[in-house]
Design a protein around this motif. Sequence first.
Motif, PDB file in Angstrom:
ATOM      1  N   ALA A  25       0.852  -1.189   0.000  1.00  0.00           N
ATOM      2  CA  ALA A  25       0.000   0.000   0.000  1.00  0.00           C
ATOM      3  C   ALA A  25       0.883   1.233   0.000  1.00  0.00           C
ATOM      4  CB  ALA A  25      -0.929   0.015   1.205  1.00  0.00           C
ATOM      5  N   THR A  26       0.473   2.236  -0.750  1.00  0.00           N
ATOM      6  CA  THR A  26       1.287   3.431  -0.889  1.00  0.00           C
ATOM      7  C   THR A  26       1.229   4.306   0.358  1.00  0.00           C
ATOM      8  OG1 THR A  26       1.660   5.426  -2.223  1.00  0.00           O
ATOM      9  CG2 THR A  26      -0.617   4.647  -2.038  1.00  0.00           C
ATOM     10  N   VAL A  27       2.364   4.896   0.714  1.00  0.00           N
ATOM     11  CA  VAL A  27       2.450   5.862   1.812  1.00  0.00           C
ATOM     12  C   VAL A  27       2.731   7.254   1.247  1.00  0.00           C
ATOM     13  CG1 VAL A  27       3.721   6.544   3.891  1.00  0.00           C
ATOM     14  CG2 VAL A  27       3.235   4.122   3.452  1.00  0.00           C
ATOM     15  N   GLY A  28       3.797   7.386   0.438  1.00  0.00           N
ATOM     16  CA  GLY A  28       4.117   8.671  -0.157  1.00  0.00           C
ATOM     17  C   GLY A  28       5.605   8.895  -0.289  1.00  0.00           C
ATOM     18  N   THR A  29       5.951  10.087  -0.720  1.00  0.00           N
ATOM     19  CA  THR A  29       7.352  10.416  -0.943  1.00  0.00           C
ATOM     20  C   THR A  29       8.101  10.566   0.370  1.00  0.00           C
ATOM     21  OG1 THR A  29       8.862  11.934  -2.078  1.00  0.00           O
ATOM     22  CG2 THR A  29       6.930  12.912  -1.014  1.00  0.00           C
ATOM     23  N   PHE A  30       9.391  10.229   0.365  1.00  0.00           N
ATOM     24  CA  PHE A  30      10.231  10.545   1.521  1.00  0.00           C
ATOM     25  C   PHE A  30      11.520  11.250   1.106  1.00  0.00           C
ATOM     26  CE2 PHE A  30      11.474   6.225   0.407  1.00  0.00           C
ATOM     27  CZ  PHE A  30      12.858   6.198   0.565  1.00  0.00           C
ATOM     28  N   CYS A  31      11.721  11.480  -0.194  1.00  0.00           N
ATOM     29  CA  CYS A  31      12.846  12.315  -0.614  1.00  0.00           C
ATOM     30  C   CYS A  31      12.775  12.631  -2.086  1.00  0.00           C
ATOM     31  CB  CYS A  31      14.195  11.657  -0.285  1.00  0.00           C
ATOM     32  SG  CYS A  31      14.552  10.125  -1.180  1.00  0.00           S
ATOM     33  N   THR A  32      13.211  13.833  -2.436  1.00  0.00           N
ATOM     34  CA  THR A  32      13.607  14.202  -3.797  1.00  0.00           C
ATOM     35  C   THR A  32      14.832  15.092  -3.642  1.00  0.00           C
ATOM     36  OG1 THR A  32      12.215  16.191  -3.871  1.00  0.00           O
ATOM     37  CG2 THR A  32      11.253  14.160  -4.732  1.00  0.00           C
ATOM     38  N   ALA A  33      15.758  14.988  -4.578  1.00  0.00           N
ATOM     39  CA  ALA A  33      16.974  15.792  -4.467  1.00  0.00           C
ATOM     40  C   ALA A  33      17.668  15.844  -5.811  1.00  0.00           C
ATOM     41  CB  ALA A  33      17.916  15.206  -3.417  1.00  0.00           C
ATOM     42  N   GLN A  34      18.556  16.832  -5.982  1.00  0.00           N
ATOM     43  CA  GLN A  34      19.331  16.970  -7.205  1.00  0.00           C
ATOM     44  C   GLN A  34      20.563  17.813  -6.932  1.00  0.00           C
ATOM     45  OE1 GLN A  34      19.690  20.157  -8.661  1.00  0.00           O
ATOM     46  NE2 GLN A  34      18.289  21.135  -7.213  1.00  0.00           N
ATOM     47  N   GLU A 139       7.575   5.456  -0.489  1.00  0.00           N
ATOM     48  CA  GLU A 139       7.432   4.508   0.624  1.00  0.00           C
ATOM     49  C   GLU A 139       6.127   3.734   0.492  1.00  0.00           C
ATOM     50  OE1 GLU A 139       7.200   4.561   5.564  1.00  0.00           O
ATOM     51  OE2 GLU A 139       7.451   6.439   4.424  1.00  0.00           O
ATOM     52  N   PHE A 140       6.195   2.428   0.851  1.00  0.00           N
ATOM     53  CA  PHE A 140       5.037   1.547   0.825  1.00  0.00           C
ATOM     54  C   PHE A 140       4.962   0.765   2.130  1.00  0.00           C
ATOM     55  CE2 PHE A 140       6.585   2.047  -3.471  1.00  0.00           C
ATOM     56  CZ  PHE A 140       5.449   2.265  -4.228  1.00  0.00           C
ATOM     57  N   THR A 141       3.759   0.459   2.582  1.00  0.00           N
ATOM     58  CA  THR A 141       3.616  -0.515   3.656  1.00  0.00           C
ATOM     59  C   THR A 141       3.667  -1.914   3.055  1.00  0.00           C
ATOM     60  OG1 THR A 141       1.196  -0.490   3.498  1.00  0.00           O
ATOM     61  CG2 THR A 141       2.221   1.018   5.091  1.00  0.00           C
ATOM     62  N   MET A 142       4.053  -2.891   3.894  1.00  0.00           N
ATOM     63  CA  MET A 142       4.089  -4.281   3.478  1.00  0.00           C
ATOM     64  C   MET A 142       3.963  -5.151   4.720  1.00  0.00           C
ATOM     65  SD  MET A 142       8.148  -4.943   2.669  1.00  0.00           S
ATOM     66  CE  MET A 142       7.940  -6.738   2.787  1.00  0.00           C
ATOM     67  N   THR A 195      -0.569   4.461 -18.043  1.00  0.00           N
ATOM     68  CA  THR A 195      -1.944   4.109 -17.687  1.00  0.00           C
ATOM     69  C   THR A 195      -1.952   3.182 -16.469  1.00  0.00           C
ATOM     70  OG1 THR A 195      -2.615   4.296 -19.996  1.00  0.00           O
ATOM     71  CG2 THR A 195      -4.073   3.070 -18.530  1.00  0.00           C
ATOM     72  N   ASN A 196      -2.759   3.529 -15.463  1.00  0.00           N
ATOM     73  CA  ASN A 196      -2.919   2.778 -14.205  1.00  0.00           C
ATOM     74  C   ASN A 196      -1.743   2.942 -13.245  1.00  0.00           C
ATOM     75  OD1 ASN A 196      -5.460   1.590 -14.948  1.00  0.00           O
ATOM     76  ND2 ASN A 196      -4.338   0.130 -16.222  1.00  0.00           N
ATOM     77  N   TYR A 197      -0.780   3.785 -13.574  1.00  0.00           N
ATOM     78  CA  TYR A 197       0.380   4.000 -12.713  1.00  0.00           C
ATOM     79  C   TYR A 197       0.294   5.351 -12.007  1.00  0.00           C
ATOM     80  CZ  TYR A 197       2.928  -0.138 -14.200  1.00  0.00           C
ATOM     81  OH  TYR A 197       3.315  -1.441 -14.396  1.00  0.00           O
ATOM     82  N   THR A 198       1.002   5.461 -10.894  1.00  0.00           N
ATOM     83  CA  THR A 198       1.070   6.682 -10.100  1.00  0.00           C
ATOM     84  C   THR A 198       2.508   7.180 -10.084  1.00  0.00           C
ATOM     85  OG1 THR A 198      -0.747   5.955  -8.676  1.00  0.00           O
ATOM     86  CG2 THR A 198       0.685   7.689  -7.805  1.00  0.00           C
ATOM     87  N   THR A 199       2.702   8.485 -10.276  1.00  0.00           N
ATOM     88  CA  THR A 199       4.050   9.024 -10.297  1.00  0.00           C
ATOM     89  C   THR A 199       4.603   9.215  -8.893  1.00  0.00           C
ATOM     90  OG1 THR A 199       3.284  11.318 -10.287  1.00  0.00           O
ATOM     91  CG2 THR A 199       3.644  10.287 -12.430  1.00  0.00           C
ATOM     92  N   PHE A 200       5.906   9.020  -8.755  1.00  0.00           N
ATOM     93  CA  PHE A 200       6.619   9.510  -7.582  1.00  0.00           C
ATOM     94  C   PHE A 200       6.549  11.044  -7.612  1.00  0.00           C
ATOM     95  CE2 PHE A 200       9.956   5.960  -6.672  1.00  0.00           C
ATOM     96  CZ  PHE A 200       9.007   4.980  -6.895  1.00  0.00           C
ATOM     97  N   THR A 201       6.797  11.668  -6.465  1.00  0.00           N
ATOM     98  CA  THR A 201       6.926  13.116  -6.429  1.00  0.00           C
ATOM     99  C   THR A 201       8.239  13.516  -7.095  1.00  0.00           C
ATOM    100  OG1 THR A 201       5.625  13.301  -4.419  1.00  0.00           O
ATOM    101  CG2 THR A 201       7.096  15.129  -4.919  1.00  0.00           C
TER     102      THR A 201
END
Length: 262
Positions: A25-34, A139-142, A195-201
């Motif tokens: 199950a999806t939780v959400g982002t925990f990092c983006t960087a560049q 991040e995902f729960t498992m 299609t049917n996919y969710t993007t990372f932040t």
Amino acid sequence: MQRAVVYAVLALLGPLLSVAWGAFATVGTFCTAQSKTGADPYTFTTSAQLDQNNLGIIVVATDNLTAADGNNNEHVGITDAAGNSWTKAREFTNDLGGAATGVTVSVWHSKAGANLASGGNVTVDFSGSVTAKAVTCWEFTMDSTKVIQVDGGNDLANDGVDAGAITVSGLANVEHLWLRGTGVENNGTTYTASTNYTTFTHTSSTTSGNPVASNIGARGEFRVFTGTNDSTNPTTAAADNASAMVVLSEAVPSLRRVFIVH
């Protein structure tokens, strides 16, 4: 006379991992960087906590260091401030004539053994100093009693165009976490998920400046789906792209038996 104690450790029982039904199950982002400062290794900080027993995914995209398409082990390792173990599921380089002419992408996973706090350091080790680099994380729960196994994957290079389609097939008909990581050699932030996919932040997961081709963006997308095959075909900037699709599932930890003989 007492006999010597003999320890016999049997071989792993059956396959190394036994597939089990799971529930990601999806939780959400925990990092983006560049960054566009040459470095090896490269350290960035998390924007949210990665919780113990949850699954963390990190997509790393960089200028290429090697002069050949394929898995050249340019992205060597990841460590974090909590001491979690990170495993590379797949890496792919799209080379266009030598170092820094193309892009390399890798997809990493960790079932966190400890909480990685918001603001905690994550360090990526490369095979040499890299100028343009970017990361995006999810991040995902498992199931806390299960481990992660890699069931399959595929790679794709696209030159000067939108990232193309990738298919992974021939898998067991169980629940999988389908992931695609893409490295884009461009400063454009265009990305529409498959299609049917969710993007990372992707906030802050693209470098900026001129010339355009001196930049790198990290892109990620996912789907939780029960089936034997699936395809991805996102919309990206027209650029040189390197993509790696990875399919994960939950599994029962392998067992060992220890016999003590007196």
